[in-house]
Design a protein around this motif. Structure first.
Motif, PDB file in Angstrom:
ATOM      1  N   VAL A  44       0.835  -1.199   0.000  1.00 54.98           N
ATOM      2  CA  VAL A  44       0.000   0.000   0.000  1.00 54.98           C
ATOM      3  C   VAL A  44       0.872   1.252   0.000  1.00 54.98           C
ATOM      4  N   ILE A  45       0.542   2.186  -0.869  1.00 57.99           N
ATOM      5  CA  ILE A  45       1.164   3.510  -0.871  1.00 57.99           C
ATOM      6  C   ILE A  45       0.070   4.520  -0.552  1.00 57.99           C
ATOM      7  N   VAL A  46       0.345   5.418   0.354  1.00 63.30           N
ATOM      8  CA  VAL A  46      -0.622   6.415   0.791  1.00 63.30           C
ATOM      9  C   VAL A  46      -0.214   7.788   0.262  1.00 63.30           C
ATOM     10  N   VAL A  47      -1.147   8.496  -0.353  1.00 63.64           N
ATOM     11  CA  VAL A  47      -0.917   9.879  -0.782  1.00 63.64           C
ATOM     12  C   VAL A  47      -2.001  10.723  -0.118  1.00 63.64           C
ATOM     13  N   THR A  48      -1.609  11.624   0.764  1.00 61.95           N
ATOM     14  CA  THR A  48      -2.600  12.367   1.543  1.00 61.95           C
ATOM     15  C   THR A  48      -2.172  13.809   1.748  1.00 61.95           C
ATOM     16  N   HIS A  49      -3.040  14.579   2.383  1.00 58.24           N
ATOM     17  CA  HIS A  49      -2.879  16.028   2.517  1.00 58.24           C
ATOM     18  C   HIS A  49      -1.734  16.389   3.471  1.00 58.24           C
ATOM     19  N   LEU A  50      -0.909  17.347   3.056  1.00 53.55           N
ATOM     20  CA  LEU A  50       0.272  17.677   3.848  1.00 53.55           C
ATOM     21  C   LEU A  50       0.064  18.806   4.843  1.00 53.55           C
ATOM     22  N   LYS A  51      -1.077  19.493   4.828  1.00 58.03           N
ATOM     23  CA  LYS A  51      -1.185  20.735   5.595  1.00 58.03           C
ATOM     24  C   LYS A  51      -2.052  20.674   6.839  1.00 58.03           C
ATOM     25  N   ASP A  52      -2.697  19.558   7.091  1.00 59.76           N
ATOM     26  CA  ASP A  52      -3.612  19.604   8.230  1.00 59.76           C
ATOM     27  C   ASP A  52      -3.719  18.276   8.961  1.00 59.76           C
ATOM     28  N   VAL A  61       4.560   6.638   2.287  1.00 56.04           N
ATOM     29  CA  VAL A  61       3.540   7.660   2.507  1.00 56.04           C
ATOM     30  C   VAL A  61       4.028   8.941   1.851  1.00 56.04           C
ATOM     31  N   VAL A  62       3.194   9.535   1.008  1.00 61.61           N
ATOM     32  CA  VAL A  62       3.540  10.764   0.294  1.00 61.61           C
ATOM     33  C   VAL A  62       2.531  11.834   0.684  1.00 61.61           C
ATOM     34  N   PHE A  63       3.021  13.013   1.043  1.00 62.06           N
ATOM     35  CA  PHE A  63       2.143  14.116   1.431  1.00 62.06           C
ATOM     36  C   PHE A  63       2.082  15.129   0.293  1.00 62.06           C
ATOM     37  N   SER A  64       0.857  15.515  -0.083  1.00 59.10           N
ATOM     38  CA  SER A  64       0.646  16.411  -1.215  1.00 59.10           C
ATOM     39  C   SER A  64      -0.368  17.491  -0.835  1.00 59.10           C
ATOM     40  N   ASP A  65      -0.889  18.223  -1.849  1.00 55.86           N
ATOM     41  CA  ASP A  65      -1.760  19.357  -1.580  1.00 55.86           C
ATOM     42  C   ASP A  65      -2.473  19.747  -2.869  1.00 55.86           C
ATOM     43  N   PHE A  66      -3.301  20.808  -2.806  1.00 51.01           N
ATOM     44  CA  PHE A  66      -3.975  21.292  -4.008  1.00 51.01           C
ATOM     45  C   PHE A  66      -3.092  22.234  -4.813  1.00 51.01           C
ATOM     46  N   GLU A  67      -2.022  22.771  -4.208  1.00 51.02           N
ATOM     47  CA  GLU A  67      -1.139  23.693  -4.921  1.00 51.02           C
ATOM     48  C   GLU A  67      -0.333  22.936  -5.972  1.00 51.02           C
ATOM     49  N   LEU A  68      -0.160  23.560  -7.126  1.00 49.57           N
ATOM     50  CA  LEU A  68       0.503  22.891  -8.246  1.00 49.57           C
ATOM     51  C   LEU A  68       1.918  22.440  -7.905  1.00 49.57           C
ATOM     52  N   ASP A  69       2.678  23.268  -7.206  1.00 47.99           N
ATOM     53  CA  ASP A  69       4.054  22.895  -6.876  1.00 47.99           C
ATOM     54  C   ASP A  69       4.095  21.630  -6.025  1.00 47.99           C
ATOM     55  N   ALA A  70       3.174  21.526  -5.073  1.00 46.54           N
ATOM     56  CA  ALA A  70       3.124  20.342  -4.213  1.00 46.54           C
ATOM     57  C   ALA A  70       2.716  19.108  -5.011  1.00 46.54           C
ATOM     58  N   ILE A  71       1.762  19.283  -5.929  1.00 47.72           N
ATOM     59  CA  ILE A  71       1.340  18.151  -6.772  1.00 47.72           C
ATOM     60  C   ILE A  71       2.497  17.671  -7.631  1.00 47.72           C
ATOM     61  N   LYS A  72       3.238  18.609  -8.198  1.00 43.80           N
ATOM     62  CA  LYS A  72       4.392  18.240  -9.032  1.00 43.80           C
ATOM     63  C   LYS A  72       5.424  17.458  -8.228  1.00 43.80           C
ATOM     64  N   GLU A  73       5.712  17.928  -7.015  1.00 40.54           N
ATOM     65  CA  GLU A  73       6.709  17.259  -6.179  1.00 40.54           C
ATOM     66  C   GLU A  73       6.237  15.873  -5.752  1.00 40.54           C
ATOM     67  N   ASP A 122      -8.128  12.807   0.858  1.00 42.72           N
ATOM     68  CA  ASP A 122      -8.215  14.209   1.296  1.00 42.72           C
ATOM     69  C   ASP A 122      -7.492  15.150   0.347  1.00 42.72           C
ATOM     70  N   LEU A 123      -7.528  14.846  -0.942  1.00 49.25           N
ATOM     71  CA  LEU A 123      -6.882  15.691  -1.949  1.00 49.25           C
ATOM     72  C   LEU A 123      -7.921  16.153  -2.964  1.00 49.25           C
ATOM     73  N   ASN A 124      -7.806  17.388  -3.359  1.00 51.66           N
ATOM     74  CA  ASN A 124      -8.716  17.969  -4.334  1.00 51.66           C
ATOM     75  C   ASN A 124      -7.876  18.703  -5.361  1.00 51.66           C
ATOM     76  N   GLY A 170      -3.499  17.545 -16.162  1.00 50.90           N
ATOM     77  CA  GLY A 170      -2.379  16.934 -16.876  1.00 50.90           C
ATOM     78  C   GLY A 170      -1.414  16.218 -15.946  1.00 50.90           C
ATOM     79  N   LEU A 171      -1.141  16.827 -14.788  1.00 53.21           N
ATOM     80  CA  LEU A 171      -0.233  16.215 -13.816  1.00 53.21           C
ATOM     81  C   LEU A 171      -0.800  14.904 -13.277  1.00 53.21           C
ATOM     82  N   TYR A 172      -2.073  14.929 -12.916  1.00 54.63           N
ATOM     83  CA  TYR A 172      -2.681  13.718 -12.364  1.00 54.63           C
ATOM     84  C   TYR A 172      -2.827  12.629 -13.429  1.00 54.63           C
TER      85      TYR A 172
END
Length: 376
Positions: A21-29, A50-62, A81-83, A90-92
């Motif tokens: 299992v790989i988890v990708v979830t929100h990094l800010k809260d 576990v990868v932490f991401s966000d709605f901001e483009l830079d975070a999605i790219k990383e 918890d990602l939107n 295109g990134l997704y």
């Protein structure tokens, strides 16, 4: 536009089928951290990353870069918890295609309303299990309900983590407010004051592990206490700066307090609560706070507990989204460039220009006092 919900379910046990299992979830809260913590308790060593991401483009790219480097095969990747908006399609799609080409299964759990038909179609095309737009739940609760419970692993730890996330994400209050505030500060210290994205990941992972280990006593973890104290020290000068850049406006009887930080960012709830307190100190009770993080290029809305304004349509004006009580958006590029101008006079003019645009765009959406916001 109205938000979109999606429900596409299948046999969860069969879908997981002993895969890593790989988890990708929100990094800010707390919701993102609690989601990761629940999955750590459910899957244990089966979680490979576990990868932490966000709605901001830079975070999605990383985050997408990390997934590509991991290049998992025949695993389950849980996005929670990602939107995202059309600008990230295109990134997704690139990441989804990579994952599916290597035999991975994709689970998408998100309580935010899907922002467009294009986003809906993309998620439906690639994800094997989807729950999105379940706005009565937070992300961690969806993880608990659709994974832990379906696997027969909904225990006291899972329940505590889901409750902590729900109380935090829906801006509720109870006797544990101070404990959650410390956790929020610790999380904020990772993404606000750590420049390297890999270091952000390591910092948040350490917090998530501490919360997973003891969801009833996480606030006594030494690392969480250290990071919270670090944030509290940093916030002093930023609150002073925020206090010098506060504006109060009235739209259709609603008092809105707007504040700008230029040299850095406070944790969002902390910044908005400070704006509410500044308005109160001047004798005005605000129905809503709008916190502008110029450094990060984002705007954040928080609605007062006793106000029934719906913040989502307001954020959608700037291609954002969120919850009725809490939403966010990217600052339009033209305004952001002006707000970042080092000339104080130009910066002040940019603030006024931003406020004027808020007034023009939001006033048609705000009904008279004590009415709900009318969706666009």
């Amino acid at each position: 536009m109205e938000g979109i919900s999606i429900s596409k379910t299948t046999d969860m046990k069969g879908l997981l089928d002993n895969r890593n299992v790989i988890v990708v979830t929100h990094l800010k809260d707390i919701d993102g951290i609690a989601s990761a913590a629940i999955l750590m308790n459910v899957f244990g060593e089966r979680i490979s990353d576990v990868v932490f991401s966000d709605f901001e483009l830079d975070a999605i790219k990383e985050a997408n870069k990390i997934l590509k480097e991991l290049s998992p095969e025949n695993s389950v990747v849980i996005f929670d918890d990602l939107n995202f908006n059309d600008n990230a399609i295109g990134l997704y799609e690139e990441t989804f295609e990579m994952l599916k080409a290597k035999g991975n299964k994709i689970i998408w759990l998100d309580h935010h309303k899907i922002t467009s038909n294009n986003v809906k179609e993309l998620i439906e095309k690639y994800a094997d299990y989807i729950i999105a737009g379940e706005s009565n739940y937070c992300g961690a609760e969806l993880v608990a309900k659709h994974i832990a419970e379906l696997l027969g692993k909904y225990d006291e730890k899972v329940a505590q983590l889901a409750n902590t996330a729900h109380t935090s994400d829906f801006a509720l209050h109870d006797e544990r407010d101070e404990e959650r505030k410390k956790l929020s500060y610790a999380i904020a210290s990772c993404y606000l004051y750590t420049e390297d994205f890999q270091e952000v990941q390591a910092c948040l992972l350490k917090i998530a592990k501490a919360v997973a280990k003891d969801p009833d006593n996480y606030y006594n973890d030494e690392f969480i206490k250290e990071r919270a104290a670090f944030y509290e020290e940093k916030q002093k000068s930023l609150k002073e700066e925020l206090g010098k850049n506060v504006h109060v406006i009235n739209l259709n009887g609603h008092t809105i307090v707007i504040g700008f930080n230029f040299s850095g960012s406070l944790q969002t709830n902390d910044g908005c609560n400070h704006l509410f307190s500044l308005a109160a100190a001047s004798g005005k009770k605000a129905d809503m706070a709008l916190y502008i993080k110029v450094y990060r290029g984002t705007g954040h809305i928080r609605v007062a507990d006793d106000s029934n304004i719906d913040s989502i349509p307001l954020a959608q004006i700037f291609d954002g989204g969120g919850h009725p009580k809490a939403s966010a958006f990217d600052i339009p590029k033209d305004l952001l460039n002006e707000l970042r101008d080092p000339d104080p006079k130009k910066k002040e003019a940019a603030k006024q220009s931003f406020i004027k645009r808020i007034e023009e765009k939001w006033e048609p959406l705000l009904a008279k006092k004590d009415k709900t916001v009318v969706n666009s």
